[in-house]
Design a protein around this motif. Structure first.
Motif, PDB file in Angstrom:
ATOM      1  N   MET A 108      77.191  56.435  63.661  1.00  0.00           N
ATOM      2  CA  MET A 108      76.907  57.717  63.019  1.00  0.00           C
ATOM      3  C   MET A 108      76.485  57.542  61.564  1.00  0.00           C
ATOM      4  SD  MET A 108      77.039  59.854  65.407  1.00  0.00           S
ATOM      5  CE  MET A 108      76.700  61.262  64.390  1.00  0.00           C
ATOM      6  N   ILE A 109      77.024  56.549  60.885  1.00  0.00           N
ATOM      7  CA  ILE A 109      76.587  56.263  59.512  1.00  0.00           C
ATOM      8  C   ILE A 109      75.111  55.895  59.516  1.00  0.00           C
ATOM      9  CG2 ILE A 109      76.837  54.681  57.550  1.00  0.00           C
ATOM     10  CD1 ILE A 109      79.867  54.545  58.329  1.00  0.00           C
ATOM     11  N   GLY A 110      74.726  55.014  60.432  1.00  0.00           N
ATOM     12  CA  GLY A 110      73.315  54.657  60.557  1.00  0.00           C
ATOM     13  C   GLY A 110      72.455  55.864  60.881  1.00  0.00           C
ATOM     14  N   LYS A 111      72.970  56.723  61.740  1.00  0.00           N
ATOM     15  CA  LYS A 111      72.236  57.927  62.121  1.00  0.00           C
ATOM     16  C   LYS A 111      72.111  58.901  60.943  1.00  0.00           C
ATOM     17  CE  LYS A 111      71.965  60.994  66.037  1.00  0.00           C
ATOM     18  NZ  LYS A 111      70.871  60.681  66.890  1.00  0.00           N
ATOM     19  N   LEU A 112      73.134  58.987  60.105  1.00  0.00           N
ATOM     20  CA  LEU A 112      73.056  59.838  58.911  1.00  0.00           C
ATOM     21  C   LEU A 112      71.992  59.315  57.949  1.00  0.00           C
ATOM     22  CD1 LEU A 112      76.841  60.533  58.285  1.00  0.00           C
ATOM     23  CD2 LEU A 112      75.098  62.231  58.856  1.00  0.00           C
ATOM     24  N   TYR A 113      71.953  58.003  57.765  1.00  0.00           N
ATOM     25  CA  TYR A 113      70.898  57.427  56.929  1.00  0.00           C
ATOM     26  C   TYR A 113      69.517  57.721  57.516  1.00  0.00           C
ATOM     27  CZ  TYR A 113      73.898  54.687  53.790  1.00  0.00           C
ATOM     28  OH  TYR A 113      74.793  54.290  52.835  1.00  0.00           O
ATOM     29  N   LEU A 114      69.398  57.612  58.831  1.00  0.00           N
ATOM     30  CA  LEU A 114      68.121  57.891  59.490  1.00  0.00           C
ATOM     31  C   LEU A 114      67.706  59.344  59.282  1.00  0.00           C
ATOM     32  CD1 LEU A 114      65.780  57.024  61.347  1.00  0.00           C
ATOM     33  CD2 LEU A 114      67.259  57.611  63.298  1.00  0.00           C
ATOM     34  N   LYS A 115      68.644  60.259  59.424  1.00  0.00           N
ATOM     35  CA  LYS A 115      68.324  61.679  59.228  1.00  0.00           C
ATOM     36  C   LYS A 115      67.867  61.940  57.797  1.00  0.00           C
ATOM     37  CE  LYS A 115      70.135  66.373  59.733  1.00  0.00           C
ATOM     38  NZ  LYS A 115      68.886  66.865  59.244  1.00  0.00           N
ATOM     39  N   TYR A 116      68.553  61.359  56.836  1.00  0.00           N
ATOM     40  CA  TYR A 116      68.170  61.525  55.438  1.00  0.00           C
ATOM     41  C   TYR A 116      66.751  60.996  55.222  1.00  0.00           C
ATOM     42  CZ  TYR A 116      68.457  61.345  50.330  1.00  0.00           C
ATOM     43  OH  TYR A 116      68.228  61.536  48.989  1.00  0.00           O
ATOM     44  N   TYR A 117      66.483  59.831  55.783  1.00  0.00           N
ATOM     45  CA  TYR A 117      65.157  59.231  55.656  1.00  0.00           C
ATOM     46  C   TYR A 117      64.085  60.110  56.306  1.00  0.00           C
ATOM     47  CZ  TYR A 117      61.276  56.003  56.359  1.00  0.00           C
ATOM     48  OH  TYR A 117      60.037  55.425  56.383  1.00  0.00           O
ATOM     49  N   GLN A 118      64.348  60.577  57.507  1.00  0.00           N
ATOM     50  CA  GLN A 118      63.371  61.414  58.216  1.00  0.00           C
ATOM     51  C   GLN A 118      63.118  62.727  57.491  1.00  0.00           C
ATOM     52  OE1 GLN A 118      65.274  61.562  62.063  1.00  0.00           O
ATOM     53  NE2 GLN A 118      63.936  59.970  62.890  1.00  0.00           N
ATOM     54  N   ASP A 119      64.167  63.311  56.927  1.00  0.00           N
ATOM     55  CA  ASP A 119      64.013  64.592  56.233  1.00  0.00           C
ATOM     56  C   ASP A 119      63.168  64.485  54.971  1.00  0.00           C
ATOM     57  OD1 ASP A 119      65.534  65.798  58.173  1.00  0.00           O
ATOM     58  OD2 ASP A 119      67.350  65.975  56.938  1.00  0.00           O
ATOM     59  N   ASP A 120      63.118  63.316  54.361  1.00  0.00           N
ATOM     60  CA  ASP A 120      62.375  63.147  53.106  1.00  0.00           C
ATOM     61  C   ASP A 120      61.419  61.955  53.170  1.00  0.00           C
ATOM     62  OD1 ASP A 120      61.794  64.098  50.584  1.00  0.00           O
ATOM     63  OD2 ASP A 120      63.326  62.892  49.587  1.00  0.00           O
ATOM     64  N   ALA A 121      60.936  61.642  54.364  1.00  0.00           N
ATOM     65  CA  ALA A 121      60.111  60.447  54.576  1.00  0.00           C
ATOM     66  C   ALA A 121      58.851  60.431  53.717  1.00  0.00           C
ATOM     67  CB  ALA A 121      59.742  60.315  56.046  1.00  0.00           C
ATOM     68  N   PHE A 122      58.213  61.561  53.533  1.00  0.00           N
ATOM     69  CA  PHE A 122      56.969  61.588  52.765  1.00  0.00           C
ATOM     70  C   PHE A 122      57.199  61.069  51.345  1.00  0.00           C
ATOM     71  CE2 PHE A 122      53.845  63.661  50.001  1.00  0.00           C
ATOM     72  CZ  PHE A 122      52.675  63.180  50.578  1.00  0.00           C
ATOM     73  N   ALA A 123      58.207  61.565  50.693  1.00  0.00           N
ATOM     74  CA  ALA A 123      58.500  61.129  49.318  1.00  0.00           C
ATOM     75  C   ALA A 123      59.031  59.701  49.291  1.00  0.00           C
ATOM     76  CB  ALA A 123      59.502  62.077  48.670  1.00  0.00           C
ATOM     77  N   ILE A 124      59.891  59.351  50.229  1.00  0.00           N
ATOM     78  CA  ILE A 124      60.475  58.005  50.262  1.00  0.00           C
ATOM     79  C   ILE A 124      59.402  56.952  50.482  1.00  0.00           C
ATOM     80  CG2 ILE A 124      62.015  56.475  51.572  1.00  0.00           C
ATOM     81  CD1 ILE A 124      63.788  58.983  52.069  1.00  0.00           C
ATOM     82  N   ASN A 125      58.467  57.218  51.368  1.00  0.00           N
ATOM     83  CA  ASN A 125      57.411  56.250  51.676  1.00  0.00           C
ATOM     84  C   ASN A 125      56.447  56.031  50.512  1.00  0.00           C
ATOM     85  OD1 ASN A 125      58.392  55.696  54.234  1.00  0.00           O
ATOM     86  ND2 ASN A 125      57.170  57.306  55.185  1.00  0.00           N
ATOM     87  N   ARG A 126      56.432  56.901  49.547  1.00  0.00           N
ATOM     88  CA  ARG A 126      55.546  56.774  48.394  1.00  0.00           C
ATOM     89  C   ARG A 126      56.188  55.999  47.245  1.00  0.00           C
ATOM     90  NH1 ARG A 126      53.047  62.104  46.694  1.00  0.00           N
ATOM     91  NH2 ARG A 126      51.494  60.698  45.854  1.00  0.00           N
ATOM     92  N   ARG A 127      57.467  55.648  47.372  1.00  0.00           N
ATOM     93  CA  ARG A 127      58.165  54.943  46.306  1.00  0.00           C
ATOM     94  C   ARG A 127      57.719  53.483  46.235  1.00  0.00           C
ATOM     95  NH1 ARG A 127      63.949  57.559  47.854  1.00  0.00           N
ATOM     96  NH2 ARG A 127      63.438  59.639  47.133  1.00  0.00           N
ATOM     97  N   THR A 128      57.756  52.939  45.036  1.00  0.00           N
ATOM     98  CA  THR A 128      57.383  51.549  44.799  1.00  0.00           C
ATOM     99  C   THR A 128      58.484  50.622  45.300  1.00  0.00           C
ATOM    100  OG1 THR A 128      56.210  52.238  42.817  1.00  0.00           O
ATOM    101  CG2 THR A 128      56.736  49.893  43.007  1.00  0.00           C
ATOM    102  N   ASN A 129      58.078  49.549  45.948  1.00  0.00           N
ATOM    103  CA  ASN A 129      59.023  48.564  46.459  1.00  0.00           C
ATOM    104  C   ASN A 129      59.811  47.961  45.299  1.00  0.00           C
ATOM    105  OD1 ASN A 129      60.419  46.715  47.934  1.00  0.00           O
ATOM    106  ND2 ASN A 129      58.643  45.523  48.583  1.00  0.00           N
ATOM    107  N   LEU A 130      61.110  47.808  45.484  1.00  0.00           N
ATOM    108  CA  LEU A 130      61.986  47.316  44.423  1.00  0.00           C
ATOM    109  C   LEU A 130      62.422  45.868  44.626  1.00  0.00           C
ATOM    110  CD1 LEU A 130      64.269  50.473  44.107  1.00  0.00           C
ATOM    111  CD2 LEU A 130      62.306  49.861  42.680  1.00  0.00           C
ATOM    112  N   GLY A 131      61.845  45.198  45.598  1.00  0.00           N
ATOM    113  CA  GLY A 131      62.253  43.819  45.876  1.00  0.00           C
ATOM    114  C   GLY A 131      63.648  43.791  46.467  1.00  0.00           C
ATOM    115  N   ASN A 132      64.497  42.957  45.899  1.00  0.00           N
ATOM    116  CA  ASN A 132      65.873  42.825  46.410  1.00  0.00           C
ATOM    117  C   ASN A 132      66.862  43.774  45.744  1.00  0.00           C
ATOM    118  OD1 ASN A 132      65.161  40.811  48.200  1.00  0.00           O
ATOM    119  ND2 ASN A 132      65.496  39.182  46.694  1.00  0.00           N
ATOM    120  N   TYR A 133      66.406  44.526  44.782  1.00  0.00           N
ATOM    121  CA  TYR A 133      67.279  45.460  44.067  1.00  0.00           C
ATOM    122  C   TYR A 133      67.550  46.691  44.924  1.00  0.00           C
ATOM    123  CZ  TYR A 133      68.847  48.906  40.657  1.00  0.00           C
ATOM    124  OH  TYR A 133      69.555  49.871  39.996  1.00  0.00           O
ATOM    125  N   VAL A 134      68.827  47.052  45.049  1.00  0.00           N
ATOM    126  CA  VAL A 134      69.228  48.244  45.803  1.00  0.00           C
ATOM    127  C   VAL A 134      69.947  49.191  44.847  1.00  0.00           C
ATOM    128  CG1 VAL A 134      70.561  49.148  47.744  1.00  0.00           C
ATOM    129  CG2 VAL A 134      69.481  46.903  47.924  1.00  0.00           C
TER     130      VAL A 134
END
Length: 160
Positions: A108-134
């Motif tokens: 369910m934790i993984g599924k919650l992350y997936l839902k968050y990602y799907q709900d805002d995928a357009f904006a998330i996909n436009r972000r610059t890659n950060l390498g190994n930094y989280v």
């Protein structure tokens, strides 16, 4: 003969008491569903009541559902409810002693992350890659971080 009859009567009474005193989760969840869109505060109150019964009975599936439904209700009421729901699910996952419940909570934790990602995928996909930094703030995560996190939780759930 009287002793056997007496024992049978006691067993019957205990069985009947169990039938009449059991908590009707289906009825309570229906009431939550009816209130969720129109009166989320009432729905939240009902979820908290259900959770008390679930904890008292040690009913892990109902506890997990309470966490999810509380997050849904709080989304109508306050900002940042998603991260609170996510943290609550992580806490449940770490504290539960039931292996199956832990696996379900991990999934369910993984599924919650997936839902968050799907709900805002357009904006998330436009972000610059950060390498190994989280970043600590999920609002700054890139699509790669989401994909890796979702994959990790899903594989962990399946490995348990």
């Amino acid at each position: 003969m009287r002793r056997g009859s007496f024992c049978l009567t006691i067993i019957s009474l205990v069985f009947m008491w169990g039938l009449f005193s059991s908590f009707d989760y289906a009825k309570e969840w229906k009431a939550v569903d009816e209130q969720l869109n129109t009166n989320p505060k009432t729905a939240l109150s009902k979820v908290n009541s259900i959770e008390k019964h679930a904890k008292a009975e040690g009913n892990a599936p109902q506890q997990i559902r309470c966490i999810i439904e509380r997050g849904n209700a709080k989304n109508y009421i306050e900002e940042g409810a998603f991260t609170k729901c996510l943290e609550e699910m992580k806490q449940f996952q770490q504290q539960t002693k039931d292996d199956v419940a832990r696996s379900v909570a991990t999934y369910m934790i993984g599924k919650l992350y997936l839902k968050y990602y799907q709900d805002d995928a357009f904006a998330i996909n436009r972000r610059t890659n950060l390498g190994n930094y989280v970043p600590e703030d999920i609002a700054e995560w890139t699509s790669r971080i989401f994909i890796d996190t979702i994959r990790a939780y899903t594989l962990e759930a399946l490995s348990n």
